[in-house]
Design a protein around this motif. Structure first.
Motif, short mmCIF file in Angstrom:
data_model
loop_
_atom_site.label_atom_id
_atom_site.label_comp_id
_atom_site.label_asym_id
_atom_site.label_seq_id
_atom_site.Cartn_x
_atom_site.Cartn_y
_atom_site.Cartn_z
N GLY A 120 -15.16 -2.34 -1.25
CA GLY A 120 -14.10 -1.35 -1.33
C GLY A 120 -13.69 -1.18 -2.78
O GLY A 120 -14.37 -1.63 -3.71
N ASP A 121 -12.60 -0.51 -2.97
CA ASP A 121 -12.02 -0.31 -4.30
C ASP A 121 -10.54 -0.67 -4.21
O ASP A 121 -9.84 -0.13 -3.35
N ALA A 122 -10.09 -1.53 -5.08
CA ALA A 122 -8.68 -1.91 -5.07
C ALA A 122 -8.23 -2.14 -6.50
O ALA A 122 -9.01 -2.52 -7.37
N GLY A 123 -6.97 -1.93 -6.73
CA GLY A 123 -6.40 -2.15 -8.05
C GLY A 123 -5.08 -2.86 -7.95
O GLY A 123 -4.31 -2.65 -7.03
N CYS A 124 -4.85 -3.74 -8.93
CA CYS A 124 -3.55 -4.41 -8.99
C CYS A 124 -2.75 -3.79 -10.12
O CYS A 124 -3.30 -3.22 -11.07
N ALA A 125 -1.45 -3.88 -10.00
CA ALA A 125 -0.55 -3.39 -11.04
C ALA A 125 0.63 -4.35 -11.12
O ALA A 125 1.05 -4.92 -10.11
N LEU A 126 1.13 -4.51 -12.32
CA LEU A 126 2.26 -5.41 -12.56
C LEU A 126 3.32 -4.63 -13.31
O LEU A 126 3.04 -4.02 -14.35
N ALA A 127 4.54 -4.62 -12.78
CA ALA A 127 5.65 -3.95 -13.44
C ALA A 127 6.73 -4.99 -13.75
O ALA A 127 7.04 -5.84 -12.92
N VAL A 128 7.25 -4.95 -14.97
CA VAL A 128 8.32 -5.84 -15.40
C VAL A 128 9.52 -4.98 -15.74
O VAL A 128 9.42 -4.06 -16.55
N ARG A 129 10.64 -5.29 -15.12
CA ARG A 129 11.88 -4.53 -15.33
C ARG A 129 11.67 -3.03 -15.09
O ARG A 129 12.19 -2.20 -15.82
N GLY A 130 10.84 -2.70 -14.10
CA GLY A 130 10.62 -1.31 -13.73
C GLY A 130 9.58 -0.58 -14.55
O GLY A 130 9.30 0.59 -14.29
N LYS A 131 8.97 -1.22 -15.53
CA LYS A 131 7.95 -0.57 -16.36
C LYS A 131 6.60 -1.23 -16.11
O LYS A 131 6.47 -2.45 -16.20
N HIS A 132 5.59 -0.41 -15.83
CA HIS A 132 4.24 -0.95 -15.61
C HIS A 132 3.72 -1.53 -16.92
O HIS A 132 3.78 -0.89 -17.96
N VAL A 133 3.21 -2.75 -16.84
CA VAL A 133 2.72 -3.42 -18.05
C VAL A 133 1.23 -3.71 -18.00
O VAL A 133 0.61 -3.91 -19.05
N GLN A 134 0.63 -3.73 -16.78
CA GLN A 134 -0.81 -3.94 -16.72
C GLN A 134 -1.37 -3.46 -15.40
O GLN A 134 -0.73 -3.54 -14.37
#
Length: 168
Positions: A120-134
């Protein structure tokens, strides 16, 4: 010898002729007993109110959001460093998935994903204090992706302070 008469050789007077000396001894004895009772009470209070556990200091935290989107079934490992660090694994998780937590400032929140054998295809995302950082992407059978970022103290003072950081 009669108790009412003094012994001429001892030079002492009978007890009933010395009321001021008897009263002074009694007052001294009562004062000593009261002092001992107060001291014992103070010590007991100190022992009973003293905790064996050190005082917990508030842990400064920041809001962190973990997200995983895409198609397929994934295993998700995420790390949340609250008051007590936790690493949690969720196997067979269907997408999309999201988790909001409070994370201790100065740590590095991380989320890892591994697709199952069907791919499949999947992506992770990390947000700190409401702002995406990675963001990161995984594709194919057993594809992997990791998102992490250091969590510094806020420069604008927007961090929360919490003794009980929320970690799932």
């Amino acid at each position: 010898m009669n108790a009412d008469t003094a012994d001429p050789t001892s030079g002492a007077e009978p007890a009933e002729h010395r009321p001021e000396e008897s009263g002074a001894r009694r007052r001294t004895l009562i004062g000593a007993v009261i002092t001992l009772l107060l001291a014992a009470g103070g010590i007991t209070y100190g022992v009973l109110t003293t905790s064996d556990e050190p005082e917990t200091k508030p842990v400064p935290t920041a809001a962190v959001t973990y997200e995983v989107r895409g198609s397929g079934t994934v295993k998700i490992d995420f790390i949340a460093h609250g008051k007590h660090a936790k690493s949690l694994t969720l196997s067979g998780t269907e997408l999309p998935w999201r988790m909001d937590v409070k994370v201790a400032v100065g740590t590095e929140p991380t989320v890892r994903i591994v697709l199952d054998g069907n791919g499949g295809d999947a992506g992770c995302a990390l947000a700190v204090r409401g702002k995406h950082v990675q963001r990161s992407t995984a594709t194919g059978a057993y594809g992997r992706a990791t998102c992490s970022a250091p969590l510094p103290a806020a420069q604008n003072g927007s961090d929360n302070t919490s003794e009980n950081s929320e970690t799932p």
